[in-house]
Scaffold this motif. Structure first.
Motif, PDB file in Angstrom:
ATOM      1  N   MET A 208      13.321   5.381 -27.151  1.00  0.00           N
ATOM      2  CA  MET A 208      12.898   5.719 -25.565  1.00  0.00           C
ATOM      3  C   MET A 208      11.965   4.511 -25.168  1.00  0.00           C
ATOM      4  O   MET A 208      10.841   4.916 -26.013  1.00  0.00           O
ATOM      5  CB  MET A 208      12.505   7.060 -25.253  1.00  0.00           C
ATOM      6  CG  MET A 208      12.450   7.011 -23.702  1.00  0.00           C
ATOM      7  SD  MET A 208      12.276   8.903 -23.123  1.00  0.00           S
ATOM      8  CE  MET A 208      11.598   8.960 -21.657  1.00  0.00           C
ATOM      9  N   LYS A 209      12.142   3.486 -24.535  1.00  0.00           N
ATOM     10  CA  LYS A 209      11.483   2.203 -24.485  1.00  0.00           C
ATOM     11  C   LYS A 209      10.303   1.819 -23.318  1.00  0.00           C
ATOM     12  O   LYS A 209       9.543   1.315 -23.291  1.00  0.00           O
ATOM     13  CB  LYS A 209      12.207   1.195 -24.910  1.00  0.00           C
ATOM     14  CG  LYS A 209      12.918   1.066 -26.453  1.00  0.00           C
ATOM     15  CD  LYS A 209      13.759  -0.108 -26.598  1.00  0.00           C
ATOM     16  CE  LYS A 209      14.692   0.137 -27.878  1.00  0.00           C
ATOM     17  NZ  LYS A 209      15.603  -1.057 -28.086  1.00  0.00           N
ATOM     18  N   ASP A 210      10.944   2.610 -22.058  1.00  0.00           N
ATOM     19  CA  ASP A 210      10.172   2.350 -21.087  1.00  0.00           C
ATOM     20  C   ASP A 210       9.032   3.081 -20.766  1.00  0.00           C
ATOM     21  O   ASP A 210       8.846   4.179 -20.723  1.00  0.00           O
ATOM     22  CB  ASP A 210      11.059   2.726 -19.739  1.00  0.00           C
ATOM     23  CG  ASP A 210      10.442   2.301 -18.481  1.00  0.00           C
ATOM     24  OD1 ASP A 210       9.448   2.690 -17.929  1.00  0.00           O
ATOM     25  OD2 ASP A 210      11.175   1.405 -17.716  1.00  0.00           O
ATOM     26  N   VAL A 211       7.673   2.214 -20.631  1.00  0.00           N
ATOM     27  CA  VAL A 211       6.356   2.779 -20.959  1.00  0.00           C
ATOM     28  C   VAL A 211       6.144   3.729 -19.585  1.00  0.00           C
ATOM     29  O   VAL A 211       5.533   4.755 -19.993  1.00  0.00           O
ATOM     30  CB  VAL A 211       5.622   1.661 -20.753  1.00  0.00           C
ATOM     31  CG1 VAL A 211       3.805   2.318 -20.516  1.00  0.00           C
ATOM     32  CG2 VAL A 211       5.393   0.992 -21.965  1.00  0.00           C
ATOM     33  N   HIS A 212       6.558   3.458 -18.790  1.00  0.00           N
ATOM     34  CA  HIS A 212       6.428   4.153 -17.228  1.00  0.00           C
ATOM     35  C   HIS A 212       7.227   5.692 -17.271  1.00  0.00           C
ATOM     36  O   HIS A 212       6.706   6.547 -16.993  1.00  0.00           O
ATOM     37  CB  HIS A 212       6.473   3.278 -15.948  1.00  0.00           C
ATOM     38  CG  HIS A 212       5.999   2.144 -16.288  1.00  0.00           C
ATOM     39  ND1 HIS A 212       4.594   1.874 -16.490  1.00  0.00           N
ATOM     40  CD2 HIS A 212       6.603   0.829 -16.386  1.00  0.00           C
ATOM     41  CE1 HIS A 212       4.454   0.574 -16.664  1.00  0.00           C
ATOM     42  NE2 HIS A 212       5.666  -0.149 -16.551  1.00  0.00           N
TER      43      HIS A 212
ATOM     44  N   ILE B   3       2.770  -8.670  -9.341  1.00  0.00           N
ATOM     45  CA  ILE B   3       1.966  -9.095 -10.379  1.00  0.00           C
ATOM     46  C   ILE B   3       1.152  -7.657 -10.497  1.00  0.00           C
ATOM     47  O   ILE B   3       0.477  -7.391  -9.631  1.00  0.00           O
ATOM     48  CB  ILE B   3       1.234 -10.265 -10.275  1.00  0.00           C
ATOM     49  CG1 ILE B   3       2.387 -11.291  -9.932  1.00  0.00           C
ATOM     50  CG2 ILE B   3       0.454 -10.547 -11.469  1.00  0.00           C
ATOM     51  CD1 ILE B   3       3.276 -11.648 -10.852  1.00  0.00           C
ATOM     52  N   THR B   4       1.247  -7.279 -11.780  1.00  0.00           N
ATOM     53  CA  THR B   4       0.343  -6.191 -12.042  1.00  0.00           C
ATOM     54  C   THR B   4      -1.423  -6.543 -12.144  1.00  0.00           C
ATOM     55  O   THR B   4      -2.127  -5.874 -11.290  1.00  0.00           O
ATOM     56  CB  THR B   4       0.448  -5.468 -13.395  1.00  0.00           C
ATOM     57  OG1 THR B   4       0.845  -6.275 -14.438  1.00  0.00           O
ATOM     58  CG2 THR B   4       2.066  -4.605 -13.181  1.00  0.00           C
ATOM     59  N   ASP B   5      -1.406  -7.830 -13.089  1.00  0.00           N
ATOM     60  CA  ASP B   5      -2.807  -8.217 -13.132  1.00  0.00           C
ATOM     61  C   ASP B   5      -2.618  -9.832 -13.515  1.00  0.00           C
ATOM     62  O   ASP B   5      -1.859  -9.977 -14.501  1.00  0.00           O
ATOM     63  CB  ASP B   5      -3.554  -7.469 -13.899  1.00  0.00           C
ATOM     64  CG  ASP B   5      -5.042  -7.983 -14.082  1.00  0.00           C
ATOM     65  OD1 ASP B   5      -5.153  -9.066 -14.350  1.00  0.00           O
ATOM     66  OD2 ASP B   5      -6.131  -7.070 -13.839  1.00  0.00           O
ATOM     67  N   SER B   6      -3.043 -10.639 -12.723  1.00  0.00           N
ATOM     68  CA  SER B   6      -2.931 -12.022 -13.016  1.00  0.00           C
ATOM     69  C   SER B   6      -3.392 -12.509 -14.314  1.00  0.00           C
ATOM     70  O   SER B   6      -2.952 -13.533 -14.879  1.00  0.00           O
ATOM     71  CB  SER B   6      -3.698 -13.058 -11.951  1.00  0.00           C
ATOM     72  OG  SER B   6      -5.098 -12.583 -11.970  1.00  0.00           O
TER      73      SER B   6
ATOM     74  N   GLY C 185      -1.557  -4.176  -9.319  1.00  0.00           N
ATOM     75  CA  GLY C 185      -2.404  -3.464 -10.366  1.00  0.00           C
ATOM     76  C   GLY C 185      -1.696  -2.732 -11.461  1.00  0.00           C
ATOM     77  O   GLY C 185      -0.656  -2.592 -11.451  1.00  0.00           O
ATOM     78  N   ILE C 186      -2.649  -2.822 -12.585  1.00  0.00           N
ATOM     79  CA  ILE C 186      -1.804  -2.145 -13.865  1.00  0.00           C
ATOM     80  C   ILE C 186      -1.367  -0.667 -13.806  1.00  0.00           C
ATOM     81  O   ILE C 186      -1.992   0.176 -13.196  1.00  0.00           O
ATOM     82  CB  ILE C 186      -2.789  -2.230 -14.978  1.00  0.00           C
ATOM     83  CG1 ILE C 186      -3.203  -3.767 -15.121  1.00  0.00           C
ATOM     84  CG2 ILE C 186      -2.542  -1.647 -16.239  1.00  0.00           C
ATOM     85  CD1 ILE C 186      -4.136  -4.067 -16.534  1.00  0.00           C
ATOM     86  N   ARG C 187      -0.436  -0.644 -14.222  1.00  0.00           N
ATOM     87  CA  ARG C 187       0.235   1.022 -14.252  1.00  0.00           C
ATOM     88  C   ARG C 187      -0.256   1.640 -15.442  1.00  0.00           C
ATOM     89  O   ARG C 187      -0.587   1.197 -16.335  1.00  0.00           O
ATOM     90  CB  ARG C 187       1.901   0.861 -14.099  1.00  0.00           C
ATOM     91  CG  ARG C 187       2.293   0.016 -12.824  1.00  0.00           C
ATOM     92  CD  ARG C 187       3.831  -0.081 -12.638  1.00  0.00           C
ATOM     93  NE  ARG C 187       3.954  -1.094 -13.933  1.00  0.00           N
ATOM     94  CZ  ARG C 187       5.145  -1.669 -13.977  1.00  0.00           C
ATOM     95  NH1 ARG C 187       6.424  -1.064 -13.100  1.00  0.00           N
ATOM     96  NH2 ARG C 187       5.711  -2.343 -14.763  1.00  0.00           N
ATOM     97  N   PRO C 188       0.058   3.052 -15.393  1.00  0.00           N
ATOM     98  CA  PRO C 188      -0.293   3.866 -16.536  1.00  0.00           C
ATOM     99  C   PRO C 188       0.240   3.524 -17.734  1.00  0.00           C
ATOM    100  O   PRO C 188       1.438   3.326 -17.850  1.00  0.00           O
ATOM    101  CB  PRO C 188       0.162   5.437 -16.172  1.00  0.00           C
ATOM    102  CG  PRO C 188       0.283   5.256 -14.664  1.00  0.00           C
ATOM    103  CD  PRO C 188       0.494   3.865 -14.146  1.00  0.00           C
TER     104      PRO C 188
END
Length: 335
Positions: free
Chosen positions: A90-94, A197-200, A255-258
């Protein structure tokens, strides 16, 4: 060189991006292999893969429905297998952050089931796929893969009377794999011309599917048992990927996600105590290897990395450029 003639190899998660690429490569390079068992729980992907690789042309193929959570099923399908490549996860981080119990069942429980089924079946060699997120993890996905890595490493010395060797390949983001940034950005470009973009500042290691295949088979063929193989890879900046795919697209910062990091590591300073440079790749040795380290150093001309060494995507010396990424993306789109 490992002898594939008359052998049976089993790939868990065999219908995934890497699993299917491994299957195709082995069929091409080792047509005298006895059998490739493609094990997965997705019957639709198996049906699609069977259409692409018809049994009339590839009688060595056997498609098997199975879940790594089901140890009894694994014991049955591992019977008569010589080599195992474990890619199922199971590979999806979120999704893993939202469903931690399911991630643990698959990535940790499934790993232990693969180990025990391999021992019971007398499998000769097992290679398990890992991720850069398993190094100093801050996500549940990374933490489960770290535990999985340690299970496979310790299996070489714990209750292993069959002589099965277990090793691990740790790599970065696989370009073009399902769920990776390139197909996501391509889809978003087609849909609405907006690439979030989560963070440039974000960077990642990049590995192509063909090179991933090469590293897995290298580990399968050369492992002594207990090593973590780490390929030397270029990094990319997330903004460079976005500009390679959609230079005219909007690129809002969301923004960066959990569970995400700005930069990924594949070797931490703590790993450096046991890490050796073998030229094209690194190997992290087990802290208590079941064989003499000096013999390993001599056999592979291995060089110990310096104290405090780390391998970080943000501090890497090799980088993809916008132009090189365009070339890789173009090749991916053709495939």
């Amino acid at each position: 060189m490992l002898d594939y003639r008359g052998k049976t190899i089993l790939i868990t998660g065999g219908t995934g991006s890497l699993g299917s690429a491994l299957t195709r490569y082995i069929l091409k390079e080792h047509p005298d292999i006895k059998q490739i068992r493609v094990v997965s729980r997705d019957e639709q992907k198996q049906a699609q893969m069977a259409r692409e690789l018809p049994l009339s042309h590839f009688p060595q193929l056997q498609f098997v429905i199975g879940d790594v959570r089901d140890k009894a099923r694994l014991i049955r399908v591992f019977d008569g297998v010589d080599y195992v490549i474990h890619t199922a996860a199971m590979k999806d981080v979120h999704i893993a952050e939202r469903n931690p119990d399911e991630c643990i069942k698959t990535n940790i429980g499934g790993a232990q089931n693969v180990i025990e089924a391999s021992m019971e079946a007398g499998v000769a060699r097992v290679v398990a796929l890992s991720t850069d997120k398993a190094c100093a993890p801050n996500s549940l996905y990374g933490a489960t893969k770290l535990v999985s890595d340690k299970l496979f490493i310790s299996a070489n010395t714990t209750r292993n009377e069959t002589g099965t060797t277990f090793s691990v390949v740790r790599y970065g983001n696989m370009m073009g794999s399902s769920g990776s940034v390139v197909p996501f950005f391509l889809k978003k470009k087609r849909e609405d011309g907006v690439l979030p973009i989560t963070d440039s500042r974000m960077t990642r290691f990049n590995i192509t599917i063909p090179y991933g295949v090469k590293m897995v088979l290298l580990a399968l063929e050369t492992s002594w048992g207990g090593e973590v193989f780490v390929p030397k890879l270029p990094s990319y900046r997330i903004m460079d990927v976005a500009n390679a795919i959609g230079p005219d697209c909007e690129k809002p910062i969301v923004g960066i996600r959990p569970g995400e990091k700005l930069h990924e590591e594949m070797i931490s300073p703590s790993d450096a105590f046991y890490t050796y440079d073998l030229g094209a790749y690194y190997v992290i040795l087990p802290s208590s290897p079941p064989w003499p380290v000096d013999d390993f150093i001599t056999a592979f001309k291995a060089k110990k990395v310096p104290p405090g060494f780390s391998y970080n995507s943000g501090e890497n010396t090799a980088w993809e450029t916008v132009d090189s990424l365009k070339g890789l993306i173009k090749a991916f789109k053709k495939d």
